[in-house]
Design a protein around this motif. Structure first.
Motif, PDB file in Angstrom:
ATOM      1  N   SER A  24       0.792  -1.094   0.038  1.00  0.00           N
ATOM      2  CA  SER A  24      -0.005  -0.071  -0.141  1.00  0.00           C
ATOM      3  C   SER A  24       0.890   1.489   0.011  1.00  0.00           C
ATOM      4  CB  SER A  24      -0.886   0.024   1.295  1.00  0.00           C
ATOM      5  OG  SER A  24      -1.543   1.262   1.291  1.00  0.00           O
ATOM      6  N   GLN A  25       1.831   1.385   0.814  1.00  0.00           N
ATOM      7  CA  GLN A  25       2.493   2.632   0.978  1.00  0.00           C
ATOM      8  C   GLN A  25       3.570   2.621   0.086  1.00  0.00           C
ATOM      9  OE1 GLN A  25       3.550   3.928   4.964  1.00  0.00           O
ATOM     10  NE2 GLN A  25       2.129   2.377   5.927  1.00  0.00           N
ATOM     11  N   VAL A  26       4.276   1.812  -0.518  1.00  0.00           N
ATOM     12  CA  VAL A  26       5.062   1.945  -1.552  1.00  0.00           C
ATOM     13  C   VAL A  26       4.634   2.249  -2.734  1.00  0.00           C
ATOM     14  CG1 VAL A  26       6.414   0.773  -3.189  1.00  0.00           C
ATOM     15  CG2 VAL A  26       6.916   0.223  -0.630  1.00  0.00           C
ATOM     16  N   SER A  27       3.145   1.659  -3.237  1.00  0.00           N
ATOM     17  CA  SER A  27       2.500   2.069  -4.379  1.00  0.00           C
ATOM     18  C   SER A  27       1.937   3.534  -4.184  1.00  0.00           C
ATOM     19  CB  SER A  27       1.354   1.125  -4.515  1.00  0.00           C
ATOM     20  OG  SER A  27       0.245   1.296  -3.499  1.00  0.00           O
ATOM     21  N   ASP A  28       1.787   3.944  -2.798  1.00  0.00           N
ATOM     22  CA  ASP A  28       1.398   5.365  -2.760  1.00  0.00           C
ATOM     23  C   ASP A  28       2.572   6.221  -3.137  1.00  0.00           C
ATOM     24  OD1 ASP A  28      -0.876   7.123  -1.523  1.00  0.00           O
ATOM     25  OD2 ASP A  28       0.979   7.595  -0.475  1.00  0.00           O
ATOM     26  N   LEU A  33       4.769  10.324  -6.638  1.00  0.00           N
ATOM     27  CA  LEU A  33       5.883  10.779  -7.279  1.00  0.00           C
ATOM     28  C   LEU A  33       5.794  10.915  -8.689  1.00  0.00           C
ATOM     29  CD1 LEU A  33       8.600  11.915  -6.491  1.00  0.00           C
ATOM     30  CD2 LEU A  33       9.435   9.475  -6.991  1.00  0.00           C
ATOM     31  N   GLY A  34       5.099   9.983  -9.303  1.00  0.00           N
ATOM     32  CA  GLY A  34       4.874   9.996 -10.730  1.00  0.00           C
ATOM     33  C   GLY A  34       3.927  11.178 -11.214  1.00  0.00           C
ATOM     34  N   LEU A  35       3.000  11.207 -10.343  1.00  0.00           N
ATOM     35  CA  LEU A  35       1.690  12.375 -10.693  1.00  0.00           C
ATOM     36  C   LEU A  35       2.578  13.746 -10.581  1.00  0.00           C
ATOM     37  CD1 LEU A  35      -1.261  10.690  -9.122  1.00  0.00           C
ATOM     38  CD2 LEU A  35      -0.761  10.990 -11.525  1.00  0.00           C
ATOM     39  N   ILE A 164      11.526   5.294   0.661  1.00  0.00           N
ATOM     40  CA  ILE A 164      12.958   5.035   0.138  1.00  0.00           C
ATOM     41  C   ILE A 164      12.667   4.132  -1.412  1.00  0.00           C
ATOM     42  CG2 ILE A 164      15.261   4.012   0.069  1.00  0.00           C
ATOM     43  CD1 ILE A 164      15.518   4.338   3.205  1.00  0.00           C
ATOM     44  N   LEU A 165      11.960   3.206  -0.970  1.00  0.00           N
ATOM     45  CA  LEU A 165      11.772   2.377  -2.270  1.00  0.00           C
ATOM     46  C   LEU A 165      10.772   2.956  -3.004  1.00  0.00           C
ATOM     47  CD1 LEU A 165      12.421  -0.597  -3.273  1.00  0.00           C
ATOM     48  CD2 LEU A 165      10.599  -1.408  -2.014  1.00  0.00           C
ATOM     49  N   GLY A 166       9.843   3.542  -2.787  1.00  0.00           N
ATOM     50  CA  GLY A 166       8.813   4.069  -3.456  1.00  0.00           C
ATOM     51  C   GLY A 166       9.364   4.895  -4.664  1.00  0.00           C
ATOM     52  N   PRO A 167      10.188   5.948  -4.604  1.00  0.00           N
ATOM     53  CA  PRO A 167      10.923   6.830  -5.653  1.00  0.00           C
ATOM     54  C   PRO A 167      11.654   5.865  -6.426  1.00  0.00           C
ATOM     55  CG  PRO A 167      11.112   7.700  -3.509  1.00  0.00           C
ATOM     56  CD  PRO A 167      10.529   6.558  -3.048  1.00  0.00           C
ATOM     57  N   VAL A 168      12.351   5.092  -6.085  1.00  0.00           N
ATOM     58  CA  VAL A 168      13.064   3.814  -6.818  1.00  0.00           C
ATOM     59  C   VAL A 168      12.221   3.196  -7.891  1.00  0.00           C
ATOM     60  CG1 VAL A 168      14.866   2.170  -6.974  1.00  0.00           C
ATOM     61  CG2 VAL A 168      15.090   3.846  -5.148  1.00  0.00           C
ATOM     62  N   LEU A 169      11.176   2.506  -7.317  1.00  0.00           N
ATOM     63  CA  LEU A 169      10.428   1.562  -8.179  1.00  0.00           C
ATOM     64  C   LEU A 169       9.464   2.572  -8.964  1.00  0.00           C
ATOM     65  CD1 LEU A 169       9.083  -0.929  -5.815  1.00  0.00           C
ATOM     66  CD2 LEU A 169      10.972  -1.150  -7.567  1.00  0.00           C
ATOM     67  N   GLY A 170       9.172   3.948  -8.384  1.00  0.00           N
ATOM     68  CA  GLY A 170       8.311   4.762  -9.220  1.00  0.00           C
ATOM     69  C   GLY A 170       9.055   5.267 -10.569  1.00  0.00           C
ATOM     70  N   VAL A 188      -3.469  -2.073  -8.389  1.00  0.00           N
ATOM     71  CA  VAL A 188      -3.536  -3.698  -8.228  1.00  0.00           C
ATOM     72  C   VAL A 188      -2.868  -3.710  -6.743  1.00  0.00           C
ATOM     73  CG1 VAL A 188      -2.389  -5.712  -8.730  1.00  0.00           C
ATOM     74  CG2 VAL A 188      -3.545  -4.466 -10.243  1.00  0.00           C
ATOM     75  N   SER A 189      -1.918  -2.869  -6.410  1.00  0.00           N
ATOM     76  CA  SER A 189      -1.186  -3.008  -4.980  1.00  0.00           C
ATOM     77  C   SER A 189      -2.025  -2.753  -4.046  1.00  0.00           C
ATOM     78  CB  SER A 189       0.076  -2.013  -4.999  1.00  0.00           C
ATOM     79  OG  SER A 189       0.973  -2.268  -6.100  1.00  0.00           O
ATOM     80  N   TYR A 190      -3.021  -1.790  -4.128  1.00  0.00           N
ATOM     81  CA  TYR A 190      -3.967  -1.392  -3.042  1.00  0.00           C
ATOM     82  C   TYR A 190      -4.920  -2.363  -2.856  1.00  0.00           C
ATOM     83  CZ  TYR A 190      -2.540   3.738  -2.462  1.00  0.00           C
ATOM     84  OH  TYR A 190      -2.160   4.819  -2.388  1.00  0.00           O
TER      85      TYR A 190
END
Length: 412
Positions: A24-28, A33-35, A164-170, A188-190
């Motif tokens: 949930s939080q990584v996808s958020d 960040l993408g938006l 940390i991981l969210g921006p990298v995967l984003g 899908v992640s949510y």
């Protein structure tokens, strides 16, 4: 035999919850960040400011209703339904851009994508306004008192990890699949997170609260308990107000100074999160038991100076170092501030204090960013950031005397 089954069930509950919240939080972080980058690079920071305002408004408008909903449904179900609803919102957004791909090309002159992004972030944050206080209340609801702190620490680690991981995967997802890919991944992640949370079944005796307890939690009389509590809440408020330009400064600097590169934005976001994670992790091993308020002030000095340095930076290396040091100081200061707000009030007043902390952290954002949007029309965002940095440094140094006067027993 029965005892082993209970232990196994508790372990599985923790695994399901932590896996779900990681998704949930990584996808958020990925989708936000993408938006932010898409709006900044395609339409300019003036639209980004109002996008952030729209996203923050539900948190301010629903602060009272969220606590009532949590007590009616339970924190666990509120987390589940919030993730599920956010998942469907982003899946629906993916369906729209799949049906109308021209929306993702601003050069076409269509404003539909801006409407889609603003509506999506507003609807998503309606459910985030229920999710945030629910996840903070969850440990008390599903764990007995001896295990509350352990689960709270685990969830806090997930949040820092996601930062940390969210921006990298984003970065990877945006470069590979574009904005539409981020929509479907987040959706899908949510939904997967909601399914994982639905498998958590354990509840403690703390899950039901009386109406009197709920009413008491909304009281602001706690300000009168000790002066230092009010001082720390004011410090928390000012920090939120003066640091708000950071959310606009990072994508703006990545666009204007660093070659219009989403990679640069991901680096800046990741370094800030890494600093916060390291600062908080250190205090999970080393306990500051004396002069807590003095060390809080010292870390705030480091935070304010690092932020000021960031606002004047003109290259990626200086920005990166300043953001990492800022995150490191922020991670340390946050732990100590929360610790002071937990230990200085009476035990039955702590929930009241934490509700005020949550109100400050969510309600100030849309208003500070709205003010930033108005200022941005006549003043460059970089200039606004520098003024905020100077004001923060001055405020922190003045707070030395306030801390020493009202918190003498934990300052010296």
């Amino acid at each position: 035999m029965n005892t082993m089954a209970i232990k196994r069930s508790k372990q599985l509950d923790d695994i399901f919850l932590l896996v779900g919240q990681t998704l949930s939080q990584v996808s958020d972080r990925m989708v936000q960040l993408g938006l932010i980058w898409f709006i900044t690079s395609s339409f300019g920071e003036q639209y980004l400011i109002w996008y952030l305002v729209v996203g923050g408004l539900p948190h301010a408008l629903l602060i009272k209703h969220s606590s009532l909903m949590i007590n009616r449904l339970s924190a666990l179900k509120t987390v589940l339904y919030s993730d599920l609803a956010r998942g469907f919102i982003y899946v629906f957004a993916f369906g729209l851009v799949l049906r109308f791909p021209e929306w993702l090309h601003p050069s076409s002159g269509s404003g539909h994508v801006l409407w889609l992004l603003f509506i999506s972030v507003f609807l998503s944050n309606i459910f985030s306004a229920f999710f945030n206080p629910a996840i903070l209340s969850l440990a008390v609801e599903i764990k007995e008192s001896d295990d509350v702190q352990k689960l709270t620490a685990k969830l806090s680690t997930v949040t820092s990890f996601a930062t940390i991981l969210g921006p990298v995967l984003g970065l990877f997802a945006f470069n590979q699949f574009g904005l539409s890919g981020l929509f479907i991944i987040a959706g899908v992640s949510y939904i997967a997170s909601a399914y994982a949370v639905s498998l958590v079944t354990k509840s403690s005796s703390n899950s039901v609260r009386s109406s009197n307890e709920v009413a008491a939690a909304n009281s602001i009389s706690v300000f009168q308990t000790k002066n230092i509590i009010g001082v720390m809440l004011i410090v928390f408020l000012v920090m939120n107000l003066l640091l708000s330009p950071l959310q606009v400064l990072m994508p703006t600097m990545a666009k204007d100074l660093f070659g219009n590169s989403f990679n640069s934005l991901a680096i800046l976001e990741t370094l800030l999160g890494a600093g916060i994670l390291l600062g908080g992790a250190i205090l999970s091993f080393i306990t500051i038991q004396t002069r807590t308020l003095f060390w809080t002030w010292a870390f705030l000095v480091g935070l304010s100076l690092a932020f000021l340095s960031f606002t004047f930076a003109t290259n990626l290396q200086v920005c990166s170092v300043a953001l990492f040091l800022m995150g490191f100081s922020l991670g340390l200061a946050n732990v100590l501030i929360i610790n002071i707000l937990q230990t200085q009030p009476k035990a039955n007043e702590v929930p009241k204090v934490m509700s005020l902390v949550n109100l400050i952290s969510t309600a100030t954002l849309p208003f500070s960013l709205a003010l930033l949007g108005l200022l941005q029309q006549s003043v460059a965002i970089s200039a606004v950031g520098r003024v905020a940095g100077v004001l923060l440094v001055i405020f922190v140094f003045i707070s030395f005397f306030t801390f020493r006067r009202f918190g003498q027993e934990i300052f010296k």
